[in-house]
Scaffold this active site. Sequence first.
Site, PDB file in Angstrom:
ATOM      1  N   ASP A  59      -1.764   6.833   6.445  1.00 34.61           N
ATOM      2  CA  ASP A  59      -2.906   5.743   5.718  1.00 34.61           C
ATOM      3  C   ASP A  59      -3.149   4.835   6.774  1.00 34.61           C
ATOM      4  OD1 ASP A  59      -4.585   3.993   4.589  1.00 34.61           O
ATOM      5  OD2 ASP A  59      -3.042   3.489   2.968  1.00 34.61           O
ATOM      6  N   TRP A  86       1.050  -1.257  -0.197  1.00 37.29           N
ATOM      7  CA  TRP A  86       0.014  -0.036   0.062  1.00 37.29           C
ATOM      8  C   TRP A  86       0.844   1.398  -0.099  1.00 37.29           C
ATOM      9  CZ3 TRP A  86      -4.390  -0.568  -1.973  1.00 37.29           C
ATOM     10  CH2 TRP A  86      -4.973  -1.521  -1.912  1.00 37.29           C
ATOM     11  N   LYS A 118     -12.758  -1.745   6.135  1.00 34.84           N
ATOM     12  CA  LYS A 118     -12.005  -2.529   6.905  1.00 34.84           C
ATOM     13  C   LYS A 118     -12.516  -2.529   8.351  1.00 34.84           C
ATOM     14  CE  LYS A 118      -8.868  -2.617   3.146  1.00 34.84           C
ATOM     15  NZ  LYS A 118      -8.269  -1.899   2.454  1.00 34.84           N
TER      16      LYS A 118
HETATM   17  C1  LIG Z   1      -7.546  -1.204   1.294  1.00 35.79           C
HETATM   18  C2  LIG Z   1      -6.426  -0.542   1.526  1.00 35.79           C
HETATM   19  C3  LIG Z   1      -6.318   0.799   0.778  1.00 35.79           C
HETATM   20  C4  LIG Z   1      -6.916   1.065  -0.542  1.00 35.79           C
HETATM   21  O1  LIG Z   1      -8.455   1.247  -0.014  1.00 35.79           O
HETATM   22  P1  LIG Z   1      -9.256   1.475  -1.216  1.00 35.79           P
HETATM   23  O2  LIG Z   1     -10.554   2.148  -0.281  1.00 35.79           O
HETATM   24  O3  LIG Z   1      -9.823   0.172  -1.973  1.00 35.79           O
HETATM   25  O4  LIG Z   1      -8.927   2.561  -2.180  1.00 35.79           O
HETATM   26  C5  LIG Z   1      -5.219   1.451   0.961  1.00 35.79           C
HETATM   27  N1  LIG Z   1      -4.175   1.406   1.856  1.00 35.79           N
HETATM   28  C6  LIG Z   1      -4.387   0.355   2.933  1.00 35.79           C
HETATM   29  C7  LIG Z   1      -3.533   0.439   3.959  1.00 35.79           C
HETATM   30  C8  LIG Z   1      -5.561  -0.343   2.646  1.00 35.79           C
HETATM   31  O5  LIG Z   1      -5.553  -1.345   3.621  1.00 35.79           O
END
Ligand SMILES: *Cc1c(COP(=O)(O)O)cnc(C)c1O
Length: 363
Positions: free
Chosen positions: A174, A104, A198
């Site tokens: 993030d 990511w 999540k």
């Molecule tokens: C799932 C995830 C993303 C991507 O998220 P989207 O909402 O599908 O764009 C980005 N960073 C991390 C750490 C993730 O787990």
Amino acid sequence: MNYNRIWNFNAGPAALPLEVLEKIHKDWFNYPNAGMNVMEMSHRGKDYETIHNGAITSLKKLLNLNDSYHILFLQGGASLQFAMVPMNFLTEGKTADYIHTGAWAGKAIKEAKLFGKVNVAYDGKSINYSRVPRQDEVSLTPGAAYVHVTSNETIGGIEFFDYLKASNAPLICDMSSDILSHDFDAKPFSMIYAGAQKNLGPSGVTLVIIRDDFLKTAKTTGIPTMLSYQTHIDENSLYNTPPTFGIYTMSLVLQWIEGQGGLPGIEKINRTKADTLYSAIDNSGGFYKGTVEVGSRSIMNICFTMASEELEDKFIKEAKGAGFVGLKGHRSVGGIRVSAYNAVPLAAIEALTKFMGEFKWKN
Ligand SMILES: *Cc1c(COP(=O)(O)O)cnc(C)c1O
């Protein structure tokens, strides 16, 4: 009530608290006194406004944030934030520092490079991203526009518990896969973002938190209206039609987290879940092998491998037959990944570790 639900370890979209689903179900045809489903409401009406602002209030309470923080509900997922962050904050002549901890972080770096100068201040490639860096392994740029970190690498299964210090540069995180999963101090962060699917709710909503002093450093020209944070701050995330049903569901998840004792309460449960699983791995005599260094082991995404791919496939197949889904590791790394987000109950983990013991015995 028994709905015949299975044990859901999906990595995202992921399990939601059953209590939340029941509440949505109960009010499906007639949200109290509104006479309609939340999906049917105007985003400019009183009923929706109460839901929207209630979610903001809950977040501020859970994260202990004062009014110097703006809370936004955007669309485009965390993936759009990879571009929006540098678009707004990587100003001319400045460098942005990125901590490359896995898949990511790598995607965030790729987008940032489209907009300006990027310094990869740490890259864990040589150790296959098997742990988070120590502070002394990171080379930060003096006067950086910001430092970007990924608190939990959802695919690799590594997680920060002691966050890096960004010296005097703003810290952006993030937190898509571990937000509100454990108690932490949000104050050192100038910005936090997370896709909801999540730990917070359904897909389609992205939570963004920005501190006002950092917002003031954003570019004011040359950004499309929809991609400028200022637009959404000025309009309380109601510049255009927001994902109202997702925000409603998130508001219920936030209330549920408060009911679990807030962040300290949820952390206690999550740590018990992770400890239970890691013990099962560590005490399997090498049958199950953890892929992450102990100090960086994620409490959200627990990754392990087995002696061969065939055995892993057999594990996943038999687990599915026994009522456990979502266990296949990401296609880029293979192995097994157990995603144990907030809404996954301890009972699910206990059932899985029991299955793991039996599978080991038979094989
Ligand atoms: C799932 C995830 C993303 C991507 O998220 P989207 O909402 O599908 O764009 C980005 N960073 C991390 C750490 C993730 O787990």
